[in-house]
Design a protein around this motif. Structure first.
Motif, mmCIF file in Angstrom:
data_model
loop_
_atom_site.group_PDB
_atom_site.id
_atom_site.type_symbol
_atom_site.label_atom_id
_atom_site.label_comp_id
_atom_site.label_asym_id
_atom_site.label_seq_id
_atom_site.Cartn_x
_atom_site.Cartn_y
_atom_site.Cartn_z
ATOM 1 N N UNK A 1 -18.027 45.780 -42.335
ATOM 2 C CA UNK A 1 -16.670 46.261 -42.285
ATOM 3 C C UNK A 1 -16.620 47.714 -41.799
ATOM 4 N N UNK A 2 -17.495 48.562 -42.359
ATOM 5 C CA UNK A 2 -17.494 49.977 -41.960
ATOM 6 C C UNK A 2 -17.850 50.118 -40.490
ATOM 7 N N UNK A 3 -18.818 49.322 -40.026
ATOM 8 C CA UNK A 3 -19.200 49.381 -38.614
ATOM 9 C C UNK A 3 -18.053 48.936 -37.715
ATOM 10 N N UNK A 4 -17.358 47.900 -38.139
ATOM 11 C CA UNK A 4 -16.215 47.419 -37.353
ATOM 12 C C UNK A 4 -15.133 48.492 -37.250
ATOM 13 N N UNK A 5 -14.866 49.160 -38.354
ATOM 14 C CA UNK A 5 -13.866 50.230 -38.335
ATOM 15 C C UNK A 5 -14.293 51.366 -37.418
ATOM 16 N N UNK A 6 -15.565 51.754 -37.516
ATOM 17 C CA UNK A 6 -16.078 52.826 -36.668
ATOM 18 C C UNK A 6 -15.949 52.453 -35.198
ATOM 19 N N UNK A 7 -16.338 51.241 -34.868
ATOM 20 C CA UNK A 7 -16.292 50.795 -33.477
ATOM 21 C C UNK A 7 -14.855 50.640 -32.958
ATOM 22 N N UNK A 8 -13.913 50.380 -33.848
ATOM 23 C CA UNK A 8 -12.527 50.202 -33.404
ATOM 24 C C UNK A 8 -11.768 51.526 -33.254
ATOM 25 N N UNK A 9 -12.318 52.617 -33.755
ATOM 26 C CA UNK A 9 -11.606 53.900 -33.726
ATOM 27 C C UNK A 9 -11.195 54.342 -32.328
ATOM 28 N N UNK A 10 -12.094 54.321 -31.336
ATOM 29 C CA UNK A 10 -11.684 54.782 -30.006
ATOM 30 C C UNK A 10 -10.516 53.974 -29.418
ATOM 31 N N UNK A 11 -10.461 52.693 -29.724
ATOM 32 C CA UNK A 11 -9.370 51.857 -29.238
ATOM 33 C C UNK A 11 -8.017 52.237 -29.813
ATOM 34 N N UNK A 12 -8.033 52.973 -30.904
ATOM 35 C CA UNK A 12 -6.800 53.437 -31.548
ATOM 36 C C UNK A 12 -6.573 54.929 -31.301
ATOM 37 N N UNK A 13 -7.349 55.475 -30.352
ATOM 38 C CA UNK A 13 -7.188 56.885 -30.020
ATOM 39 C C UNK A 13 -7.788 57.826 -31.043
ATOM 40 N N UNK A 14 -8.678 57.317 -31.874
ATOM 41 C CA UNK A 14 -9.311 58.136 -32.902
ATOM 42 C C UNK A 14 -10.755 58.430 -32.527
ATOM 43 N N UNK A 15 -11.216 59.613 -32.873
ATOM 44 C CA UNK A 15 -12.584 60.011 -32.586
ATOM 45 C C UNK A 15 -13.327 60.161 -33.922
ATOM 46 N N UNK A 16 -14.445 59.451 -34.062
ATOM 47 C CA UNK A 16 -15.209 59.606 -35.320
ATOM 48 C C UNK A 16 -15.632 61.057 -35.531
ATOM 49 N N UNK A 17 -15.587 61.507 -36.772
ATOM 50 C CA UNK A 17 -16.066 62.840 -37.116
ATOM 51 C C UNK A 17 -17.287 62.700 -38.026
ATOM 52 N N UNK A 18 -17.816 63.839 -38.490
ATOM 53 C CA UNK A 18 -19.019 63.825 -39.320
ATOM 54 C C UNK A 18 -18.793 63.062 -40.626
ATOM 55 N N UNK A 19 -17.609 63.160 -41.190
ATOM 56 C CA UNK A 19 -17.307 62.444 -42.436
ATOM 57 C C UNK A 19 -17.324 60.940 -42.204
ATOM 58 N N UNK A 20 -16.696 60.519 -41.117
ATOM 59 C CA UNK A 20 -16.670 59.098 -40.776
ATOM 60 C C UNK A 20 -18.084 58.574 -40.557
ATOM 61 N N UNK A 21 -18.890 59.337 -39.830
ATOM 62 C CA UNK A 21 -20.266 58.925 -39.547
ATOM 63 C C UNK A 21 -21.085 58.869 -40.836
ATOM 64 N N UNK A 22 -20.921 59.876 -41.701
ATOM 65 C CA UNK A 22 -21.665 59.884 -42.974
ATOM 66 C C UNK A 22 -21.304 58.673 -43.821
ATOM 67 N N UNK A 23 -20.020 58.370 -43.894
ATOM 68 C CA UNK A 23 -19.573 57.224 -44.690
ATOM 69 C C UNK A 23 -20.109 55.912 -44.124
ATOM 70 N N UNK A 24 -20.136 55.791 -42.815
ATOM 71 C CA UNK A 24 -20.630 54.567 -42.192
ATOM 72 C C UNK A 24 -22.140 54.435 -42.380
ATOM 73 N N UNK A 25 -22.867 55.535 -42.250
ATOM 74 C CA UNK A 25 -24.318 55.518 -42.487
ATOM 75 C C UNK A 25 -24.592 55.121 -43.931
ATOM 76 N N UNK A 26 -23.826 55.675 -44.855
ATOM 77 C CA UNK A 26 -23.978 55.329 -46.268
ATOM 78 C C UNK A 26 -23.689 53.845 -46.502
ATOM 79 N N UNK A 27 -22.633 53.336 -45.886
ATOM 80 C CA UNK A 27 -22.278 51.919 -46.036
ATOM 81 C C UNK A 27 -23.389 51.029 -45.484
ATOM 82 N N UNK A 28 -23.976 51.420 -44.361
ATOM 83 C CA UNK A 28 -25.086 50.642 -43.800
ATOM 84 C C UNK A 28 -26.267 50.623 -44.772
#
Length: 185
Positions: free
Chosen positions: A1-28
């Protein structure tokens, strides 16, 4: 789920930041996907993102959960050059648990050397659980001389439990250390 959200961000005009990346790494890591966690860590500079201590800790914890002690040691060694800061207690604790679970007690001593070399007085004073985990692991492995060496380091640094708690898994036996007393579960 976290990976899907991360991958969908650019399609919604959003750019991942360090917090988003940290949370996704933690979820993985929590999902047992240590390889994916490390894959996410590598392209961060290409995205103009600098991994924080939190990001690096999430990656180390992913390695711990995946039993990847060598990768955890590589990551803790990279923290100063990547974040501009020394590793914190969480990084040392997760890495120590990882090397202990793998039975790599000598690597635990190398980790203590890193801790004492780069750690400030506050980090070292708070590091009782890291030291105690190695001491107990050495004793459980029948390495009494090594356990005594860790105890001597703790005595030299005046490390006391002061309410410290450490848990780790050694060859399928979990030990819980509270206030210097350990119990096997």
């Amino acid at each position: 789920m976290a990976l899907e959200l991360l991958e969908s961000m650019p399609g919604h005009g959003l750019k991942p930041d360090a917090v988003t990346m940290s949370a996704t790494i933690s979820a993985c890591g929590n999902g047992g996907q240590w390889e994916k966690a490390l894959e996410l860590l590598e392209p961060m500079p290409g995205r103009d993102l600098t991994p924080s201590t939190i990001t690096m800790n999430a990656a180390i914890c992913a390695c711990e959960k995946g039993g990847q002690w060598e990768k955890a040691l590589e990551l803790i060694a990279r923290i100063p050059g990547t974040t501009g800061r020394d590793p914190d207690l969480m990084a040392f604790t997760a890495t120590m648990q990882c090397v202990i679970a793998a039975g790599q007690l000598q690597e635990g001593f190398k980790l203590l050397q890193i801790l004492h070399k780069c750690g400030d007085g506050i980090l070292i004073a708070a590091s009782f659980p890291v030291h105690r985990a190695l001491e107990v692991a050495c004793a459980l492995s029948g390495e009494v001389a090594m356990a005594n060496d860790v105890k001597a380091i703790m005595d030299r640094c005046n490390l006391t439990s002061a309410g410290a708690v450490a848990t780790f898994d050694l060859s399928g036996r979990q030990a819980i250390t509270v206030n210097g007393l350990h119990e096997y579960v």
